[in-house]
Design a protein around this motif. Structure first.
Motif, PDB file in Angstrom:
ATOM      1  N   THR A  60     -28.324  85.857  28.169  1.00 54.16           N
ATOM      2  CA  THR A  60     -29.122  85.044  29.084  1.00 54.16           C
ATOM      3  C   THR A  60     -28.399  83.718  29.277  1.00 54.16           C
ATOM      4  O   THR A  60     -27.674  83.258  28.393  1.00 54.16           O
ATOM      5  CB  THR A  60     -30.531  84.793  28.527  1.00 54.16           C
ATOM      6  N   LEU A  61     -28.617  83.131  30.433  1.00 56.17           N
ATOM      7  CA  LEU A  61     -28.007  81.841  30.750  1.00 56.17           C
ATOM      8  C   LEU A  61     -29.031  80.755  30.460  1.00 56.17           C
ATOM      9  O   LEU A  61     -30.138  80.762  30.996  1.00 56.17           O
ATOM     10  CB  LEU A  61     -27.570  81.809  32.210  1.00 56.17           C
ATOM     11  N   HIS A  62     -28.669  79.835  29.583  1.00 55.62           N
ATOM     12  CA  HIS A  62     -29.533  78.729  29.192  1.00 55.62           C
ATOM     13  C   HIS A  62     -29.121  77.482  29.959  1.00 55.62           C
ATOM     14  O   HIS A  62     -28.040  77.434  30.547  1.00 55.62           O
ATOM     15  CB  HIS A  62     -29.405  78.482  27.693  1.00 55.62           C
ATOM     16  N   PRO A  63     -29.971  76.452  29.945  1.00 52.37           N
ATOM     17  CA  PRO A  63     -29.597  75.198  30.601  1.00 52.37           C
ATOM     18  C   PRO A  63     -28.244  74.694  30.092  1.00 52.37           C
ATOM     19  O   PRO A  63     -27.902  74.864  28.927  1.00 52.37           O
ATOM     20  CB  PRO A  63     -30.722  74.241  30.201  1.00 52.37           C
ATOM     21  N   GLY A  64     -27.509  74.099  30.986  1.00 51.62           N
ATOM     22  CA  GLY A  64     -26.189  73.594  30.631  1.00 51.62           C
ATOM     23  C   GLY A  64     -25.113  74.666  30.699  1.00 51.62           C
ATOM     24  O   GLY A  64     -24.042  74.504  30.147  1.00 51.62           O
ATOM     25  N   LYS A  65     -25.430  75.785  31.372  1.00 48.50           N
ATOM     26  CA  LYS A  65     -24.489  76.898  31.559  1.00 48.50           C
ATOM     27  C   LYS A  65     -24.002  77.463  30.233  1.00 48.50           C
ATOM     28  O   LYS A  65     -22.838  77.787  30.056  1.00 48.50           O
ATOM     29  CB  LYS A  65     -23.299  76.468  32.431  1.00 48.50           C
ATOM     30  N   ARG A  66     -24.930  77.578  29.289  1.00 44.90           N
ATOM     31  CA  ARG A  66     -24.604  78.168  27.991  1.00 44.90           C
ATOM     32  C   ARG A  66     -25.191  79.567  27.928  1.00 44.90           C
ATOM     33  O   ARG A  66     -26.344  79.784  28.291  1.00 44.90           O
ATOM     34  CB  ARG A  66     -25.147  77.303  26.859  1.00 44.90           C
ATOM     35  N   PHE A  67     -24.393  80.502  27.481  1.00 40.25           N
ATOM     36  CA  PHE A  67     -24.825  81.890  27.372  1.00 40.25           C
ATOM     37  C   PHE A  67     -25.309  82.169  25.955  1.00 40.25           C
ATOM     38  O   PHE A  67     -24.722  81.680  24.992  1.00 40.25           O
ATOM     39  CB  PHE A  67     -23.670  82.840  27.723  1.00 40.25           C
ATOM     40  N   ALA A  68     -26.387  82.954  25.859  1.00 36.21           N
ATOM     41  CA  ALA A  68     -26.953  83.296  24.558  1.00 36.21           C
ATOM     42  C   ALA A  68     -27.215  84.794  24.500  1.00 36.21           C
ATOM     43  O   ALA A  68     -27.456  85.445  25.525  1.00 36.21           O
ATOM     44  CB  ALA A  68     -28.255  82.536  24.327  1.00 36.21           C
ATOM     45  N   LEU A  69     -27.194  85.334  23.308  1.00 37.79           N
ATOM     46  CA  LEU A  69     -27.466  86.747  23.086  1.00 37.79           C
ATOM     47  C   LEU A  69     -28.973  86.982  23.172  1.00 37.79           C
ATOM     48  O   LEU A  69     -29.760  86.280  22.529  1.00 37.79           O
ATOM     49  CB  LEU A  69     -26.946  87.146  21.698  1.00 37.79           C
ATOM     50  N   SER A  70     -29.383  87.965  23.967  1.00 32.36           N
ATOM     51  CA  SER A  70     -30.798  88.321  24.066  1.00 32.36           C
ATOM     52  C   SER A  70     -31.146  89.316  22.959  1.00 32.36           C
ATOM     53  O   SER A  70     -30.272  89.818  22.254  1.00 32.36           O
ATOM     54  CB  SER A  70     -31.093  88.945  25.433  1.00 32.36           C
ATOM     55  N   ASP A  71     -32.422  89.614  22.827  1.00 33.56           N
ATOM     56  CA  ASP A  71     -32.846  90.612  21.840  1.00 33.56           C
ATOM     57  C   ASP A  71     -32.233  91.979  22.148  1.00 33.56           C
ATOM     58  O   ASP A  71     -31.792  92.684  21.245  1.00 33.56           O
ATOM     59  CB  ASP A  71     -34.369  90.717  21.790  1.00 33.56           C
ATOM     60  N   ASP A  72     -32.203  92.335  23.438  1.00 30.30           N
ATOM     61  CA  ASP A  72     -31.570  93.606  23.823  1.00 30.30           C
ATOM     62  C   ASP A  72     -30.075  93.585  23.522  1.00 30.30           C
ATOM     63  O   ASP A  72     -29.497  94.587  23.108  1.00 30.30           O
ATOM     64  CB  ASP A  72     -31.784  93.911  25.310  1.00 30.30           C
TER      65      ASP A  72
END
Length: 82
Positions: A60-72
């Protein structure tokens, strides 16, 4: 049971954001470090793969253009590990 294996690039991108969200440039740095320079992701390759992973719902894309791992994404990564 494995449904399908991840490509090495996608596997390492998911691994790079497994613990904390990261900007694309940091993801590329982490992947290069983790693979001892074997995977040197160019911007177009990285962004194409991030787009694919995002469309699948694995990052998922978080504020500040940071990518994070989703539960899936975490389940997919764990499935590929075991």
């Amino acid at each position: 049971m494995k449904l399908f294996p991840l490509s090495p690039i996608r596997f390492h991108i998911l691994l790079a954001v497994a613990h904390d969200p990261a900007h694309a440039s940091l993801i590329a740095t982490r992947v290069a470090y983790d693979t001892f320079g074997e995977l040197d992701l160019r911007p177009a390759t990285l962004h194409d793969n991030l787009s694919y992973l995002s469309q699948r719902g694995w990052v998922t894309l978080h504020p500040g253009k940071r990518f994070a791992l989703s539960d899936d994404g975490r389940r997919t990564l764990e499935n590929d590990l075991y």
